[in-house]
Design an enzyme around this catalytic site. Sequence first.
Site, PDB file in Angstrom:
ATOM      1  N   GLY A   1       0.773  -1.148   0.089  1.00 36.15           N
ATOM      2  CA  GLY A   1      -0.147   0.023   0.036  1.00 36.15           C
ATOM      3  C   GLY A   1       0.870   1.255   0.108  1.00 36.15           C
ATOM      4  N   ARG A   2       0.330   2.310   0.475  1.00 35.58           N
ATOM      5  CA  ARG A   2       0.944   3.561   0.602  1.00 35.58           C
ATOM      6  C   ARG A   2       2.450   3.651   1.347  1.00 35.58           C
ATOM      7  NH1 ARG A   2       1.461   7.522   4.231  1.00 35.58           N
ATOM      8  NH2 ARG A   2      -0.324   6.679   5.481  1.00 35.58           N
TER       9      ARG A   2
ATOM     10  N   HIS B   1       7.134   2.188  19.478  1.00 37.88           N
ATOM     11  CA  HIS B   1       5.989   2.627  18.462  1.00 37.88           C
ATOM     12  C   HIS B   1       6.294   4.167  18.260  1.00 37.88           C
ATOM     13  CE1 HIS B   1       1.849   1.814  17.252  1.00 37.88           C
ATOM     14  NE2 HIS B   1       2.217   2.511  16.412  1.00 37.88           N
TER      15      HIS B   1
ATOM     16  N   GLU C   1       0.826  -2.565  24.292  1.00 41.29           N
ATOM     17  CA  GLU C   1       1.544  -1.239  24.581  1.00 41.29           C
ATOM     18  C   GLU C   1       1.009  -0.570  25.389  1.00 41.29           C
ATOM     19  OE1 GLU C   1       1.917   0.476  20.411  1.00 41.29           O
ATOM     20  OE2 GLU C   1       3.005  -1.352  19.740  1.00 41.29           O
TER      21      GLU C   1
ATOM     22  N   ARG D   1       1.827  -3.271  13.122  1.00 45.83           N
ATOM     23  CA  ARG D   1       1.035  -3.530  14.278  1.00 45.83           C
ATOM     24  C   ARG D   1       1.508  -5.002  14.781  1.00 45.83           C
ATOM     25  NH1 ARG D   1      -0.096   0.832  14.043  1.00 45.83           N
ATOM     26  NH2 ARG D   1      -2.080   2.017  14.274  1.00 45.83           N
TER      27      ARG D   1
END
Length: 316
Positions: A154-155, A283, A264, A236
């Site tokens: 994807g992007r 993260h 998290e 993720r």
Amino acid sequence: MKIAILDDYQQLARRFADWSRLSADHEISVFDRHLSEDEAAQALAPFDIVCHMRERMAFPAQLIAALPNLKLIAITGRGHRTLDLEAAKARGVTVCGTDMRPGTGGATTELAWGMILAAQRHIVEEAQGMRQGGWQTTAGAQVAGRTLGVLGLGRLGRGVARVAQAFDMRVIAWSQNLAAEAARAVGVERVEKDELFRQSDILSIHLVLSDRSRGLVGAEDLGRMKPGALLVNTSRGPIVEATPLLAALRSGAIRAALDVFDEEPLPVDDPLRTAPNVLLTPHLGYVTEETMRGFYEDTVENIAAFLVGQPMRVVG
């Protein structure tokens, strides 16, 4: 109104936005540590407005029901996969999001490449060694001429691929919906999933967490990787099964660079913190000055609009 700013670990909210237009007439509290759901139900009960950073805290229906004064949830981004939007709507709670600032969409791509280069050239170990009086204790590996596998084109995946091409790497990719023509259009070869893991020297994950992607990378996939290959996850944590990943790291079969985790913040006693062959970051993918400033400026604007009865950027 009582306004809560949640999970502001680095206390950036007041630094990156002007809250004075709200604080003159309303009470603002900043929570700089993560709250469990039980803690949140108690601590947030008096608040009318909750400002939520990405998906740092889950907002299920039972938490929404436990907050009697809640009128507005100000999220960052346009979606929130751990917020029960239907429960919020049923309670009459407005949910407002934020826009993406131009130029901020590549922050995670940049971090992924920072982690790749740090892992390949042992930058963290050598920097720590220098502070301890050491000198040249490792031999790194270049990325040029190697194969980058992209799980999810994807992007963000395309952004990682473009950088790899600039480094003269071969780039291959797979995802459940990726067509060979779409991959070729960006100079990438589409391969099957098993070949992605077999051929990649470095494999970078760029998928949205969903029912289809949860646990998508398991023991068989990790077992197909080349000895010493690098797995990079800035998407993720639950996309990769935790137990076989830890086993592969401990055996030395592969290396990993991880920015995301099943839980998290990562618990202090989580075995990943002491595992070998892994580079860990907390993260940081979207945590840049540019992104955070946009998040908090839009959040202040959203609250101000809501307070005068003209909510903006309403989600759902």
